[in-house]
Design an enzyme around this catalytic site. Structure first.
Site, PDB file in Angstrom:
ATOM      1  N   THR A 134      57.738   4.334  22.585  1.00  0.00           N
ATOM      2  CA  THR A 134      58.480   3.938  21.400  1.00  0.00           C
ATOM      3  C   THR A 134      59.822   4.645  21.345  1.00  0.00           C
ATOM      4  O   THR A 134      59.980   5.753  21.878  1.00  0.00           O
ATOM      5  CB  THR A 134      57.682   4.288  20.123  1.00  0.00           C
ATOM      6  OG1 THR A 134      58.475   4.006  18.964  1.00  0.00           O
ATOM      7  CG2 THR A 134      57.280   5.752  20.090  1.00  0.00           C
ATOM      8  N   TYR A 158      53.714  10.778  15.022  1.00  0.00           N
ATOM      9  CA  TYR A 158      53.606   9.554  15.819  1.00  0.00           C
ATOM     10  C   TYR A 158      54.483   9.663  17.060  1.00  0.00           C
ATOM     11  O   TYR A 158      54.024   9.464  18.187  1.00  0.00           O
ATOM     12  CB  TYR A 158      53.997   8.344  14.979  1.00  0.00           C
ATOM     13  CG  TYR A 158      54.245   7.092  15.793  1.00  0.00           C
ATOM     14  CD1 TYR A 158      53.191   6.450  16.431  1.00  0.00           C
ATOM     15  CD2 TYR A 158      55.520   6.558  15.914  1.00  0.00           C
ATOM     16  CE1 TYR A 158      53.417   5.305  17.189  1.00  0.00           C
ATOM     17  CE2 TYR A 158      55.752   5.418  16.652  1.00  0.00           C
ATOM     18  CZ  TYR A 158      54.702   4.793  17.291  1.00  0.00           C
ATOM     19  OH  TYR A 158      54.921   3.657  18.043  1.00  0.00           O
TER      20      TYR A 158
END
Length: 192
Positions: A134, A158
Site C-alpha cells: 500500500t 496498518y
C-alpha cells in the site's frame, strides 16, 4: 501439429479473491487461460454480499476453484501445489481501525499470513510471488512526488504491518530465492 496433448495451463493462486482487486485480477487471469485457485475468508471490511457478487462472476468459469478459508489455518502446501504465480492480495485493510485493540487482526492478516505463505512457497519453483502492499508505507513524507525508492515512514499500524510484510518478501527472496515483488497500491477504483 497438435497430437491430442493439451498444453498444461499456468496455475495461479489469488488470495483475497472475493475482494475488489482480487476478483478483477482472477477474471483477467482466467481470460488469459490460467487455472485459478482463489481463497478468501470474507473479512468484514465490507458487506459479504459484494464479495458474493464478485465470486458469482468467477464461479461460472470451469478453470476457477474457490476455497473459503483463512491463510492462517489452511494447508498452504496443498493450496500451492503446481502453482506458478501467487498473487497475495489478502490482508486486513484500513488505517483508522488499525489502532488499539484491533491491532492483532492486522498483525495476523498482514504479517503472519504473508510469512506463512512465503514459508510454504520457499520450496516451490514459482515464476513470481506478487504481494499487494500500500501507499500507506510512505506515510508522512515531503519526498514528492512519491517514488518507488522513496523513504518509508508509515504513520499508522496498518502501514507498519504492510511494510513489515514487504520486508518479509525481500528476506525470503534474499534467503531462499522466492521471486517476490511488492506493489504499493494507491487508491484503486473501477467497475463494481
Amino acid at each position: 501439429v497438435n497430437r491430442g496433448k493439451r498444453k498444461r495451463a499456468v496455475k495461479s493462486l489469488v488470495t483475497g479473491v472475493a475482494g475488489f482487486i482480487g476478483s478483477h485480477l482472477a477474471e483477467k487471469l482466467l481470460a488469459a487461460g490460467h487455472d485459478v485457485i482463489g481463497i478468501d475468508n470474507f473479512l468484514d471490511n465490507y458487506a459479504g454480499s459484494f464479495k458474493e457478487k464478485n465470486l458469482s462472476e468467477l464461479s461460472v468459469h470451469g478453470n476457477f476453484t474457490f476455497v473459503r478459508g483463512d491463510l492462517l489455518q489452511c494447508d498452504l502446501k496443498n493450496l500451492l501445489r503446481d502453482v506458478s504465480y501467487v498473487f497475495h492480495l489478502a490482508g486486513q485493510p484500513g488505517v483508522r481501525s488499525s489502532w488499539g485493540k484491533e491491532f492483532a487482526r492486522y498483525t495476523d492478516n498482514n504479517i503472519r499470513s504473508t510469512q506463512l505463505l512465503l514459508e510454504a512457497a520457499k520450496e516451490l519453483k514459482l515464476t513470481k510471488f506478487v504481494y499487494a502492499s500500500t501507499s500507506s508505507v510512505y506515510g508522512d513524507t515531503d519526498d514528492l512526488p512519491m517514488r518507488e525508492e522513496g523513504g518509508t515512514r508509515p504513520i499508522s499500524p496498518y502501514g507498519a504491518t504492510k511494510l513489515a510484510a514487504e520486508h518479509l518478501c525481500h528476506l525470503y527472496w534474499r534467503a531462499f530465492g522466492v521471486p517476490t515483488v511488492s506493489l504499493r497500491f494507491f487508491t484503486v477504483y473501477g467497475p463494481r
